[in-house]
Design an enzyme around this catalytic site. Structure first.
Site, PDB file in Angstrom:
ATOM      1  N   GLY A 165      -1.692   8.715  -2.465  1.00 34.02           N
ATOM      2  CA  GLY A 165      -1.915   9.092  -3.851  1.00 34.02           C
ATOM      3  C   GLY A 165      -0.763   9.783  -4.536  1.00 34.02           C
ATOM      4  O   GLY A 165       0.389   9.666  -4.137  1.00 34.02           O
ATOM      5  N   SER A 166      -1.121  10.539  -5.546  1.00 34.47           N
ATOM      6  CA  SER A 166      -0.181  11.145  -6.475  1.00 34.47           C
ATOM      7  C   SER A 166       0.705  12.210  -5.837  1.00 34.47           C
ATOM      8  O   SER A 166       0.270  12.955  -4.958  1.00 34.47           O
ATOM      9  CB  SER A 166      -0.979  11.789  -7.620  1.00 34.47           C
TER      10      SER A 166
END
Length: 141
Positions: free
Chosen positions: A71-72
């Site tokens: 993810g981020s």
């Protein structure tokens, strides 16, 4: 393998250090990757991602064992925030520590190891271990 080698293998697992330091706590293991951004409440350490195997668990003071992050890049700052709020895991153990988790562990001064010589499944939920990132070992207590 000698008897003393077998005993050591049962109590110590060698791994590659990502950060420095030591942490001790109960194992909290996820069989799937973790995205810290949106998955963990940085003020409490509670795992809030709907449907994740750790949903409802608290990672504060645990030895968090999971395959890898996902993810981020904001996930790095979530780990840092957890550390600043006293809610960080005591240590992190990954099959493969990718950049997001490594950066967060460095910023948050969370001991972190990867590439353990044994499968992550050998570390059981609730088992107490010490992660010594300085020596590159996980010690069963």
């Amino acid at each position: 393998m000698t008897d003393s080698d077998a005993a050591r293998a049962a109590t110590e697992i060698t791994a590659e250090p990502i950060t420095e330091g030591t942490g001790r706590g109960e194992v909290l293991r996820s069989p799937v990757p973790i995205s810290f951004y949106g998955a963990v409440e940085p003020d409490t350490g509670e795992f809030i991602e709907d449907g994740h195997p750790l949903e409802g668990e608290n990672i504060a003071g645990k030895v968090l064992v999971f395959p890898r992050g996902k993810g981020s890049t904001v996930g790095s700052y979530v780990l840092y925030g957890l550390a600043n709020n006293g809610c960080a895991p005591a240590a992190i153990v990954n099959e493969e520590t990718e950049t997001i988790v490594a950066t967060g562990a460095i910023l948050g001064e969370i001991p972190c190891l990867d590439s353990p010589e044994m499968d992550l499944e050998t570390l059981e939920d609730g088992e107490t271990v010490e992660v010594d990132a300085d020596a590159g070992v996980i010690r069963r207590q």
